[in-house]
Design a protein around this motif. Structure first.
Motif, PDB file in Angstrom:
ATOM      1  N   LEU A 151      -3.567  -8.259   3.155  1.00 25.73           N
ATOM      2  CA  LEU A 151      -4.318  -7.575   2.049  1.00 25.73           C
ATOM      3  C   LEU A 151      -3.565  -6.180   2.333  1.00 25.73           C
ATOM      4  N   PHE A 152      -3.280  -5.571   1.056  1.00 36.91           N
ATOM      5  CA  PHE A 152      -2.371  -4.449   0.955  1.00 36.91           C
ATOM      6  C   PHE A 152      -3.272  -3.539   0.156  1.00 36.91           C
ATOM      7  N   THR A 153      -3.622  -2.439   0.877  1.00 34.90           N
ATOM      8  CA  THR A 153      -4.614  -1.323   0.095  1.00 34.90           C
ATOM      9  C   THR A 153      -3.475  -0.239   0.282  1.00 34.90           C
ATOM     10  N   ALA A 154      -3.666   0.657  -1.018  1.00 33.87           N
ATOM     11  CA  ALA A 154      -2.963   1.878  -1.241  1.00 33.87           C
ATOM     12  C   ALA A 154      -3.699   2.992  -1.809  1.00 33.87           C
ATOM     13  N   THR A 155      -3.337   3.867  -1.569  1.00 35.24           N
ATOM     14  CA  THR A 155      -4.131   5.384  -2.088  1.00 35.24           C
ATOM     15  C   THR A 155      -3.093   6.027  -3.089  1.00 35.24           C
ATOM     16  N   ILE A 156      -3.005   6.230  -4.516  1.00 37.35           N
ATOM     17  CA  ILE A 156      -2.062   6.951  -5.002  1.00 37.35           C
ATOM     18  C   ILE A 156      -2.036   8.249  -4.798  1.00 37.35           C
ATOM     19  N   LYS A 157      -1.174   8.951  -4.356  1.00 37.07           N
ATOM     20  CA  LYS A 157      -1.171  10.507  -4.100  1.00 37.07           C
ATOM     21  C   LYS A 157      -0.285  11.189  -4.965  1.00 37.07           C
ATOM     22  N   ASP A 158       0.529  10.907  -5.801  1.00 37.27           N
ATOM     23  CA  ASP A 158       1.214  11.557  -6.704  1.00 37.27           C
ATOM     24  C   ASP A 158       1.959  10.580  -7.749  1.00 37.27           C
ATOM     25  N   VAL A 159       1.840  11.104  -8.960  1.00 36.23           N
ATOM     26  CA  VAL A 159       2.634  10.229 -10.068  1.00 36.23           C
ATOM     27  C   VAL A 159       3.679  11.154 -10.777  1.00 36.23           C
ATOM     28  N   ARG A 160       4.763  10.916 -11.129  1.00 36.17           N
ATOM     29  CA  ARG A 160       5.624  11.871 -11.896  1.00 36.17           C
ATOM     30  C   ARG A 160       6.556  10.944 -12.432  1.00 36.17           C
ATOM     31  N   SER A 207       3.748   7.945  -5.694  1.00 34.74           N
ATOM     32  CA  SER A 207       3.810   8.268  -4.139  1.00 34.74           C
ATOM     33  C   SER A 207       2.521   7.703  -3.735  1.00 34.74           C
ATOM     34  N   MET A 208       2.322   7.144  -2.526  1.00 36.45           N
ATOM     35  CA  MET A 208       1.166   6.322  -2.207  1.00 36.45           C
ATOM     36  C   MET A 208       1.037   6.361  -0.586  1.00 36.45           C
ATOM     37  N   THR A 209       0.107   6.207  -0.226  1.00 37.62           N
ATOM     38  CA  THR A 209      -0.277   5.747   1.512  1.00 37.62           C
ATOM     39  C   THR A 209      -0.622   4.463   1.456  1.00 37.62           C
ATOM     40  N   TYR A 210      -0.451   3.650   2.089  1.00 38.47           N
ATOM     41  CA  TYR A 210      -0.711   2.323   2.351  1.00 38.47           C
ATOM     42  C   TYR A 210      -1.317   1.574   3.762  1.00 38.47           C
ATOM     43  N   LYS A 211      -1.811   0.645   3.616  1.00 35.60           N
ATOM     44  CA  LYS A 211      -2.058  -0.112   4.815  1.00 35.60           C
ATOM     45  C   LYS A 211      -2.134  -1.572   4.407  1.00 35.60           C
ATOM     46  N   LEU A 212      -1.350  -2.494   5.662  1.00 35.58           N
ATOM     47  CA  LEU A 212      -1.269  -3.732   5.192  1.00 35.58           C
ATOM     48  C   LEU A 212      -1.942  -4.567   6.655  1.00 35.58           C
ATOM     49  N   GLN A 213      -2.888  -5.383   6.112  1.00 34.72           N
ATOM     50  CA  GLN A 213      -3.832  -5.892   7.287  1.00 34.72           C
ATOM     51  C   GLN A 213      -3.516  -7.587   6.890  1.00 34.72           C
ATOM     52  N   PRO A 238       5.582  -7.405  -6.793  1.00 37.48           N
ATOM     53  CA  PRO A 238       5.237  -7.671  -7.949  1.00 37.48           C
ATOM     54  C   PRO A 238       3.592  -7.436  -8.339  1.00 37.48           C
ATOM     55  N   LYS A 239       3.160  -8.088  -7.301  1.00 37.15           N
ATOM     56  CA  LYS A 239       1.676  -8.234  -7.601  1.00 37.15           C
ATOM     57  C   LYS A 239       1.038  -6.718  -7.209  1.00 37.15           C
ATOM     58  N   VAL A 240       1.342  -6.049  -6.490  1.00 35.20           N
ATOM     59  CA  VAL A 240       0.840  -4.736  -5.951  1.00 35.20           C
ATOM     60  C   VAL A 240       1.261  -3.772  -7.200  1.00 35.20           C
ATOM     61  N   GLU A 241       2.530  -3.943  -7.798  1.00 32.93           N
ATOM     62  CA  GLU A 241       2.846  -3.089  -9.024  1.00 32.93           C
ATOM     63  C   GLU A 241       2.181  -3.483 -10.150  1.00 32.93           C
ATOM     64  N   GLU A 242       1.665  -4.503 -10.227  1.00 30.86           N
ATOM     65  CA  GLU A 242       1.059  -4.940 -11.501  1.00 30.86           C
ATOM     66  C   GLU A 242      -0.454  -4.309 -11.468  1.00 30.86           C
ATOM     67  N   ALA A 243      -0.979  -4.150 -10.080  1.00 26.33           N
ATOM     68  CA  ALA A 243      -2.385  -3.715 -10.119  1.00 26.33           C
ATOM     69  C   ALA A 243      -2.090  -2.077  -9.883  1.00 26.33           C
ATOM     70  N   MET A 244      -0.922  -1.481  -9.566  1.00 32.94           N
ATOM     71  CA  MET A 244      -0.933  -0.137  -9.771  1.00 32.94           C
ATOM     72  C   MET A 244      -0.736   0.400 -11.461  1.00 32.94           C
ATOM     73  N   HIS A 245      -0.302  -0.369 -12.080  1.00 32.34           N
ATOM     74  CA  HIS A 245      -0.206  -0.100 -13.649  1.00 32.34           C
ATOM     75  C   HIS A 245      -1.413   0.550 -14.079  1.00 32.34           C
ATOM     76  N   GLY A 246      -1.158   1.783 -14.830  1.00 35.14           N
ATOM     77  CA  GLY A 246      -2.235   2.069 -15.432  1.00 35.14           C
ATOM     78  C   GLY A 246      -3.278   3.127 -14.610  1.00 35.14           C
ATOM     79  N   LYS A 247      -3.129   3.220 -13.337  1.00 36.26           N
ATOM     80  CA  LYS A 247      -3.772   4.058 -12.434  1.00 36.26           C
ATOM     81  C   LYS A 247      -3.350   5.625 -12.141  1.00 36.26           C
ATOM     82  N   ASN A 248      -4.326   6.031 -11.730  1.00 31.98           N
ATOM     83  CA  ASN A 248      -4.321   7.733 -11.514  1.00 31.98           C
ATOM     84  C   ASN A 248      -4.086   8.224 -10.279  1.00 31.98           C
ATOM     85  N   VAL A 249      -3.624   9.380  -9.745  1.00 29.55           N
ATOM     86  CA  VAL A 249      -3.531   9.988  -8.584  1.00 29.55           C
ATOM     87  C   VAL A 249      -5.244   9.962  -7.890  1.00 29.55           C
ATOM     88  N   GLY A 250      -5.247   9.537  -6.784  1.00 32.55           N
ATOM     89  CA  GLY A 250      -6.691   9.263  -6.182  1.00 32.55           C
ATOM     90  C   GLY A 250      -6.969   7.962  -6.188  1.00 32.55           C
TER      91      GLY A 250
END
Length: 159
Positions: A130-139, A10-16, A42-54
């Motif tokens: 530019l895609f910016t996202a903040t991870i809010k939850d991972v389950r 779960s994330m919030t995001y901004k696309l600019q 796919p490029k966003v998913e790759e950047a998300m991999h291994g990240k944590n909440v926050g």
């Protein structure tokens, strides 16, 4: 929990765009199923991999990583009489099919002299973003989500 295969992120995001103009921004968290299910770029998913909440990620998306290159072949001029009798307006959208049967969303971009210009390109095709996202939850994803290859419930798909 870290973002990994078969987790729901779960994330919030901004696309600019390159001028820094916000094209889209989530007000509430949105969710996707992580793991190559084509639920996110796919490029966003790759950047998300291994990240944590926050964690916050920023990914520059070239056209081929985002909404594709602009295709002049998806712009057509049609007779206004080919459309339903309702009043046509610039910005109206409708679905059509390409030669392979894939659905394309067309937008009316101009109307003049009994002719209608329709464009099947995504409005942001051909743009670097530019895609910016903040991870809010991972389950962990549940069995049904993995079988259906998308998130169910809040922030995801509802059947």
């Amino acid at each position: 929990m870290q973002v990994a295969m078969n987790t729901v992120v779960s994330m919030t995001y901004k696309l600019q765009n390159t001028e820094g103009e916000t094209l889209e921004e989530s007000q509430q968290p949105v969710a996707y199923l992580h793991g190559g299910y084509d639920n996110i770029f796919p490029k966003v998913e790759e950047a998300m991999h291994g990240k944590n909440v926050g964690d916050v990620i920023e990914v520059s998306l070239d056209p081929e990583d985002g909404f594709g290159e602009y295709d002049d072949g998806l712009v057509q001029i049609e007779q206004a009489s080919a459309f339903p009798a309702e009043e046509l307006k610039v910005g109206m959208q409708f679905e059509g099919e390409d030669e392979t049967g894939d659905v394309i969303l067309y937008t009316i971009t101009d109307i003049a002299d009994g002719k209608v210009v329709v464009d099947g390109n995504h409005p942001w095709a051909g743009q670097r973003l530019l895609f910016t996202a903040t991870i809010k939850d991972v389950r962990s994803a549940n069995k049904e989500e993995i079988e259906h290859q998308h998130v169910h419930g809040a922030g995801g798909h509802h059947h």
